[in-house]
Design a protein around this motif. Structure first.
Motif, PDB file in Angstrom:
ATOM      1  N   SER A   1       0.820  -1.197   0.000  1.00  0.00           N
ATOM      2  CA  SER A   1       0.000   0.000   0.000  1.00  0.00           C
ATOM      3  C   SER A   1       0.860   1.257   0.000  1.00  0.00           C
ATOM      4  N   GLN A   2       0.362   2.285  -0.679  1.00  0.00           N
ATOM      5  CA  GLN A   2       1.027   3.585  -0.732  1.00  0.00           C
ATOM      6  C   GLN A   2       0.316   4.626   0.122  1.00  0.00           C
ATOM      7  N   ARG A   3      -0.685   4.202   0.884  1.00  0.00           N
ATOM      8  CA  ARG A   3      -1.450   5.139   1.680  1.00  0.00           C
ATOM      9  C   ARG A   3      -0.802   5.339   3.052  1.00  0.00           C
ATOM     10  N   PRO A   4      -1.211   6.393   3.793  1.00  0.00           N
ATOM     11  CA  PRO A   4      -0.647   6.624   5.135  1.00  0.00           C
ATOM     12  C   PRO A   4      -0.926   5.459   6.076  1.00  0.00           C
ATOM     13  N   ASN A   5      -0.073   5.338   7.085  1.00  0.00           N
ATOM     14  CA  ASN A   5      -0.186   4.217   8.019  1.00  0.00           C
ATOM     15  C   ASN A   5      -1.512   4.224   8.769  1.00  0.00           C
ATOM     16  N   GLU A   6      -2.029   5.404   9.104  1.00  0.00           N
ATOM     17  CA  GLU A   6      -3.291   5.464   9.826  1.00  0.00           C
ATOM     18  C   GLU A   6      -4.435   4.898   8.993  1.00  0.00           C
ATOM     19  N   LEU A   7      -4.446   5.238   7.694  1.00  0.00           N
ATOM     20  CA  LEU A   7      -5.512   4.730   6.825  1.00  0.00           C
ATOM     21  C   LEU A   7      -5.373   3.226   6.624  1.00  0.00           C
ATOM     22  N   VAL A   8      -4.142   2.747   6.467  1.00  0.00           N
ATOM     23  CA  VAL A   8      -3.927   1.300   6.319  1.00  0.00           C
ATOM     24  C   VAL A   8      -4.370   0.560   7.574  1.00  0.00           C
ATOM     25  N   ARG A   9      -4.152   1.146   8.761  1.00  0.00           N
ATOM     26  CA  ARG A   9      -4.560   0.515  10.003  1.00  0.00           C
ATOM     27  C   ARG A   9      -6.088   0.395  10.075  1.00  0.00           C
ATOM     28  N   VAL A  10      -6.801   1.443   9.656  1.00  0.00           N
ATOM     29  CA  VAL A  10      -8.264   1.401   9.667  1.00  0.00           C
ATOM     30  C   VAL A  10      -8.770   0.316   8.723  1.00  0.00           C
ATOM     31  N   ARG A  11      -8.177   0.228   7.535  1.00  0.00           N
ATOM     32  CA  ARG A  11      -8.613  -0.786   6.578  1.00  0.00           C
ATOM     33  C   ARG A  11      -8.261  -2.185   7.061  1.00  0.00           C
ATOM     34  N   TYR A  12      -7.145  -2.329   7.724  1.00  0.00           N
ATOM     35  CA  TYR A  12      -6.774  -3.633   8.269  1.00  0.00           C
ATOM     36  C   TYR A  12      -7.759  -4.072   9.345  1.00  0.00           C
ATOM     37  N   ASP A  13      -8.162  -3.146  10.193  1.00  0.00           N
ATOM     38  CA  ASP A  13      -9.159  -3.478  11.216  1.00  0.00           C
ATOM     39  C   ASP A  13     -10.489  -3.864  10.578  1.00  0.00           C
ATOM     40  N   ARG A  14     -10.836  -3.203   9.492  1.00  0.00           N
ATOM     41  CA  ARG A  14     -12.090  -3.544   8.821  1.00  0.00           C
ATOM     42  C   ARG A  14     -12.026  -4.948   8.222  1.00  0.00           C
TER      43      ARG A  14
END
Length: 442
Positions: A336-349
């Motif tokens: 992923s090329q997105r910020p870590n915070e956004l990747v964390r939210v998607r991972y939780d989802r």
């Protein structure tokens, strides 16, 4: 190996000595496109340099490029030999980004880097949905999924015909295995299949890049749908709806039986009682009557059959209800090329969705383990009750005719709601109390 199994257009073995004779011929007429949306700006106005690519089997074809035209007309015809009717023809429309690029100076190092061609849309046609020796001339929508959502880019007019010399050869192919014999003797693992598919796609792209006119790698990836196995919340939702839709007929039958059991329509319930008596006293009529009913329902549905091959559907793809965040996730690269915070939210989802799937699989496994627990003596009292009930039932069936037992059970099951308790039955309560292996999982 360059195509997905459910979209494959060629199931033949690699060795030509193992090829069987063709069963028919596929004819494709690429007529025109209309109402194309402009994908580039030329001389201050929108335009498109469209061409069409079709793929079936090992043969790729490409039409000429119609420059600066939002309603191109090709009127080109192509033919393929068909070795299996349960295959898929894929047609894609692209915008040529090479014809409008400036040549630049003579120095090759200063020439601009060529841009990839723009994908406008594609259509898939399964040959088994076509009636033989019949010409289909239809317009199909060109839909493309963009980071902003699904977009209708225009329509393409196609003429398709599947002809065969012997209908017996086509019918015989339905009873033959899809893949060659070696695929069943030594099956390839899922991970190996994915690796081979990527390698095959690269080989095909390299070969077509040297063709005349050449086809870019983006064309090959778009038609072969290489990213179909990547994670997508939209595809997960679409597959779930497909699974639920496939069980719609069973749910409809269950609702009808519940309506009969609750006497929603007394006339229907009375007829079911009469049918129950006939089937119990004449058990030889059960399977013939069931098969005759299936034939009657299928024959009745013939009048509602599709009149032609269907195009891409955004409703089935869940592309109309997807939000911007899910679209951004689908078009994100790996890694992923997105910020870590956004990747964390998607991972939780994804973890939440995985937990739901995990719970569903656990429930299914528990039901199967409870069935096994009837005779495993993991719960000695439950197994003893089951053995005792089976012993008494065997004596009852020896003494009382099976017809009388079946009729008594049928009338008891269809009794009027005023004689029925709203609580679960003792059998269901007993089954729910059986042990499973869930309590032994760490």
């Amino acid at each position: 190996m360059d195509e997905a199994a459910h979209l494959c257009s060629d199931f033949r073995p690699t060795a030509r000595q193992l090829w069987k004779p063709p069963v028919g011929t596929l004819e494709l007429g690429i007529v025109s496109c209309r109402n194309l949306l402009p994908v580039k700006t030329k001389a201050g106005r929108g335009g498109a340099d469209a061409y069409c690519v079709a793929k079936y089997g090992r043969k790729w074809v490409r039409t000429r490029t119609i420059t600066d035209n939002l309603g191109p007309k090709w009127n080109e015809q192509y033919t393929w030999q068909v070795f299996d009717p349960c295959t898929v023809l894929t047609i894609g429309v692209f915008d040529n980004c090479h014809v409008s690029q400036s040549e630049g100076p003579n120095d090759l190092e200063l020439k601009p880097k060529p841009k990839p061609d723009i994908c406008i849309g594609k259509v898939r046609i399964r040959l088994s949905t076509l009636e033989m020796n019949m010409m289909y001339t239809n317009a199909y929508p060109l839909l493309i999924l963009m980071p902003s959502g699904v977009k209708r880019m225009g329509e393409i007019n196609l003429a398709v015909r599947f002809t065969c010399e012997s209908i017996l050869d086509v019918l015989q192919s339905y009873g033959q295995p899809l893949l060659p014999r070696m695929h069943y003797l030594r099956p390839i693992g899922v991970a190996q299949q994915e690796g081979l598919r990527v390698t095959a796609m690269k080989i095909v792209a390299t070969r077509l890049a040297r063709a005349e006119p050449p086809m870019g790698q983006e064309v090959v990836r778009f038609l072969l749908d290489t990213e179909s196995n990547t994670w997508s919340m939209r595809r997960s939702r679409a597959n779930w709806n497909r699974a639920m839709g496939s069980l719609a007929d069973l749910a409809r039958v269950a609702r009808w039986l519940e309506g009969v059991r609750t006497w929603r329509n007394p006339l229907t319930t009375g007829l079911v009682h009469v049918l129950l008596i006939l089937l119990v006293w004449f058990p030889d009529l059960i399977f013939p009557s069931l098969l005759l009913y299936v034939c009657a329902m299928a024959t009745w549905g013939y009048r509602f059959r599709p009149r032609g091959p269907q195009g891409m559907c955004p409703k089935i793809s869940q592309a109309e209800t997807i939000d911007s965040d899910e679209l951004d996730e689908e078009f994100d690269t790996v890694p992923s090329q997105r910020p870590n915070e956004l990747v964390r939210v998607r991972y939780d989802r994804v973890r939440i969705l995985g937990a739901r799937v995990q719970g569903l699989l656990g429930d299914l496994a528990s039901q199967g383990e409870r069935v096994q627990g009837l005779m495993s003596w993991r719960d000695p009292r439950a197994t003893a009750i089951f053995v005792g009930v089976c012993f008494l039932a065997s004596i009852l069936l020896y003494v009382v005719p099976v017809k009388m037992v079946a009729m008594a059970w049928g009338f008891y099951h269809l009794r009027h709601p005023m004689f029925r308790d709203t609580m679960p039955t003792p059998i269901l309560n007993f089954f729910r109390r059986l042990p499973s292996l869930l309590e032994r999982i760490l």
